[in-house]
Design a protein around this motif. Structure first.
Motif, PDB file in Angstrom:
ATOM      1  N   ALA A  95       0.845  -1.200   0.000  1.00  0.00           N
ATOM      2  CA  ALA A  95       0.000   0.000   0.000  1.00  0.00           C
ATOM      3  C   ALA A  95       0.879   1.248   0.000  1.00  0.00           C
ATOM      4  CB  ALA A  95      -0.925  -0.010   1.218  1.00  0.00           C
ATOM      5  N   ILE A  96       1.904   1.250   0.878  1.00  0.00           N
ATOM      6  CA  ILE A  96       2.794   2.421   0.945  1.00  0.00           C
ATOM      7  C   ILE A  96       3.538   2.601  -0.373  1.00  0.00           C
ATOM      8  CG2 ILE A  96       4.813   3.373   2.117  1.00  0.00           C
ATOM      9  CD1 ILE A  96       3.870   1.838   4.635  1.00  0.00           C
ATOM     10  N   ARG A  97       4.085   1.473  -0.911  1.00  0.00           N
ATOM     11  CA  ARG A  97       4.886   1.597  -2.127  1.00  0.00           C
ATOM     12  C   ARG A  97       4.050   1.994  -3.334  1.00  0.00           C
ATOM     13  NH1 ARG A  97       8.634  -3.397  -3.190  1.00  0.00           N
ATOM     14  NH2 ARG A  97       9.467  -1.998  -4.773  1.00  0.00           N
ATOM     15  N   GLU A  98       2.847   1.417  -3.458  1.00  0.00           N
ATOM     16  CA  GLU A  98       2.046   1.747  -4.633  1.00  0.00           C
ATOM     17  C   GLU A  98       1.495   3.161  -4.544  1.00  0.00           C
ATOM     18  OE1 GLU A  98      -1.203  -0.885  -5.534  1.00  0.00           O
ATOM     19  OE2 GLU A  98      -1.537   0.022  -7.491  1.00  0.00           O
ATOM     20  N   LEU A  99       1.045   3.536  -3.323  1.00  0.00           N
ATOM     21  CA  LEU A  99       0.442   4.861  -3.162  1.00  0.00           C
ATOM     22  C   LEU A  99       1.482   5.955  -3.409  1.00  0.00           C
ATOM     23  CD1 LEU A  99      -2.213   6.259  -2.402  1.00  0.00           C
ATOM     24  CD2 LEU A  99      -1.344   6.444  -0.077  1.00  0.00           C
ATOM     25  N   LEU A 100       2.650   5.828  -2.762  1.00  0.00           N
ATOM     26  CA  LEU A 100       3.664   6.874  -2.914  1.00  0.00           C
ATOM     27  C   LEU A 100       4.388   6.765  -4.258  1.00  0.00           C
ATOM     28  CD1 LEU A 100       5.185   7.036   0.666  1.00  0.00           C
ATOM     29  CD2 LEU A 100       3.348   8.387  -0.337  1.00  0.00           C
ATOM     30  N   GLY A 101       4.453   5.562  -4.810  1.00  0.00           N
ATOM     31  CA  GLY A 101       5.191   5.375  -6.055  1.00  0.00           C
ATOM     32  C   GLY A 101       4.399   5.700  -7.305  1.00  0.00           C
ATOM     33  N   THR A 102       3.087   5.464  -7.260  1.00  0.00           N
ATOM     34  CA  THR A 102       2.287   5.706  -8.466  1.00  0.00           C
ATOM     35  C   THR A 102       1.032   6.525  -8.193  1.00  0.00           C
ATOM     36  OG1 THR A 102       0.915   3.743  -8.221  1.00  0.00           O
ATOM     37  CG2 THR A 102       3.018   3.446  -9.350  1.00  0.00           C
ATOM     38  N   GLY A 103       0.761   6.808  -6.915  1.00  0.00           N
ATOM     39  CA  GLY A 103      -0.451   7.584  -6.591  1.00  0.00           C
ATOM     40  C   GLY A 103      -1.721   6.765  -6.708  1.00  0.00           C
ATOM     41  N   ALA A 104      -1.573   5.433  -6.794  1.00  0.00           N
ATOM     42  CA  ALA A 104      -2.756   4.596  -6.988  1.00  0.00           C
ATOM     43  C   ALA A 104      -2.806   3.500  -5.933  1.00  0.00           C
ATOM     44  CB  ALA A 104      -2.743   3.979  -8.377  1.00  0.00           C
ATOM     45  N   LEU A 105      -3.976   2.887  -5.768  1.00  0.00           N
ATOM     46  CA  LEU A 105      -4.129   1.685  -4.941  1.00  0.00           C
ATOM     47  C   LEU A 105      -4.923   0.689  -5.762  1.00  0.00           C
ATOM     48  CD1 LEU A 105      -4.961   3.033  -1.364  1.00  0.00           C
ATOM     49  CD2 LEU A 105      -2.855   1.944  -2.122  1.00  0.00           C
TER      50      LEU A 105
END
Lengths: 253, 215
Positions: free
Chosen positions: B146-156
């Motif tokens: 969740a942390i990596r996808e949210l901060l890395g691509t702005g998506a979940l």
């Protein structure tokens, strides 16, 4: 009691230290595993093949999109897909049907590490005004840890690479898998496979590629790169599409 | 230990990843997005629970000398089964997970639970223990992903949550988060956070410097 429980009961009653029990248990577990897995593999094969076929077709479309002007050419020729024909590899002639038979490749010639090759393969052709405009050949070879499958598109001179697309591979994620990245595949168009004498020279190098026969390798993926180069060399050679390409050059395949 | 404890204690208190530091390799590799992390967690739940049930069921007939071979055979069979199913019914996902589903075989977590628990307990307890540990592993995967996808691509789960700057929003994604080192950072911070909140998890130092001797 023991004699009424039959052979199975007597087997289970044996102490665990008994060698018969150890070998028996290993055999039973292995047999169950083999049964489960072979059944699953056979049942699911058609579904998996369908996915792979769809992926291959999608890669083919992607590759065609990377070729400049190709779509226009196809529109002019009035086609929306390449013509697919079957070729017998041994003499390079077109044939009407293939039966999926495999032929062993002599070890000395087997630079792609295949072991065997199909007797008949599909090739994809684009003709315009009766002249060849593009040839797309399916190729495969052993990479570092997996079988790599690809499509090799050739210019009408049958020696210059028009494009390369990797359709299947299972190389090391982050290293070998980078052969599928557009940046690396973009190094291939324009490379020449054989020199003026007809000797196959194409290679993936470590460090800076020089000359028209070399492609820069990927750091950390030397063996995967060599696998791709060997694959192209094999399939362009006498045990690959060599006879077929010779016939195409003579204009009578 | 009650059935509830078996299920709940591996979630945080005895979490296999943050407490026992097992299964790190796959936890790093598949946490670039929530979808892959969820698939991987589901695969592990299936493998761990089924392996626990099977191994526990035949535990009285497993000769000690070949117990690891039998455990690995059973685990490998289940892993190949999952891999085949994914390739048949979730082809795109199986491409993204590449070899990491296959590598569940070598996940110390699975063999560890088989050897430490399923070999000595009845099937019901073994399945609960497997489920608890798999969920604990899954929980960590989901948090890191969740942390990596949210901060890395702005998506979940592939859906945009933070509007991206390049598409007229305000969020500039941190590309680093999608790279492997970020998984180490996030996981390390997570371990630190949990151990700060629960000091009893902090391992004792293996050695101490001797007090400086007087000259």
């Amino acid at each position: 009691m023991a004699e009424t429980r039959g052979i199975w009961g007597r087997f289970l009653d044996r102490p665990n230290e008994d060698p018969v029990k150890a070998i028996g248990m290993a055999g039973i577990v292995a047999l169950c595993a083999a049964l489960v897995l072979s059944t699953t593999a056979i049942l699911l094969r058609p579904l998996q093949e369908a996915h792979l076929e769809a992926a291959r077709a999608a890669r083919m479309e992607e590759m065609l999109d990377t070729l400049p002007g190709l779509r226009d050419l196809m529109r002019e020729a009035g086609v929306d897909a390449l013509e697919t024909r079957l070729v017998a590899l041994s003499d390079g002639r077109f044939v009407a049907v293939g039966d999926g038979a495999m032929e062993p490749v002599p070890e000395a010639e087997d630079i792609a590490g295949l072991g065997e090759r199909p007797a008949v393969v599909p090739v994809h052709l684009l003709e315009r005004d009766g002249r060849l405009a593009l040839v797309v050949l399916p190729v495969s070879g052993q990479g570092y840890q997996s079988r790599i499958e690809a499509l090799l598109a050739l210019e009408p001179d049958l020696n210059t690479v028009a494009a390369l697309a990797i359709t299947a591979q299972g190389e090391t994620p982050g290293l070998g898998t980078r052969i599928t990245e557009p940046d690396w595949l973009a190094l291939w168009p324009g490379r020449e496979i054989a020199d003026e004498t007809g000797a196959i020279r194409i290679a993936v190098t470590r460090g800076d590629a020089t000359g028209p026969h070399e492609v820069d390798g990927i750091s950390g993926a030397t063996r995967t790169g060599n696998g791709v180069a060997n694959m192209v060399r094999f399939w362009m050679g006498p045990w690959g599409y060599g006879p077929f390409l010779d016939r195409l050059r003579e204009g009578a395949a | 230990m009650s059935a509830r404890d078996r299920l709940v204690s591996p979630l945080i208190r005895d979490n296999p990843v943050t407490r026992q530091i097992l299964g790190i390799c796959s936890a790093l590799a598949v946490t670039t997005s929530m979808t892959t992390a969820l698939t991987m967690s589901a695969a592990l739940v299936f493998v761990l629970c089924t392996a626990a049930a099977l191994i526990s069921a035949i535990r009285r007939h497993i000769p000690r000398a070949i117990r690891l071979i039998l455990q690995i055979t059973i685990i490998a069979t289940l892993v190949i089964l999952v891999d085949e199913l994914l390739r048949a019914y979730a082809f795109a996902l199986s491409e993204r997970l590449s070899i990491f589903v296959g590598l569940i075989v070598t996940n110390c977590l699975v063999l560890g639970r088989a050897e430490a628990f399923a070999m000595h307990h009845p099937a019901g307890a073994a399945v609960l223990d497997g489920l608890g540990n798999a969920l604990g592993y899954g929980l960590v995967l989901m948090v890191v992903a969740a942390i990596r996808e949210l901060l890395g691509t702005g998506a979940l789960f592939g859906r945009t949550v933070l509007p991206l700057a390049e598409e007229g929003g305000w969020f500039a994604p941190l590309r680093l988060m999608q790279l492997a080192p970020a998984a180490f950072f996030v996981l390390g911070l997570l371990v630190w956070a949990i151990r700060s909140a629960r000091p009893e998890q902090v391992e004792r130092p293996e050695h101490r410097l001797a007090p400086e001797a007087e000259p």
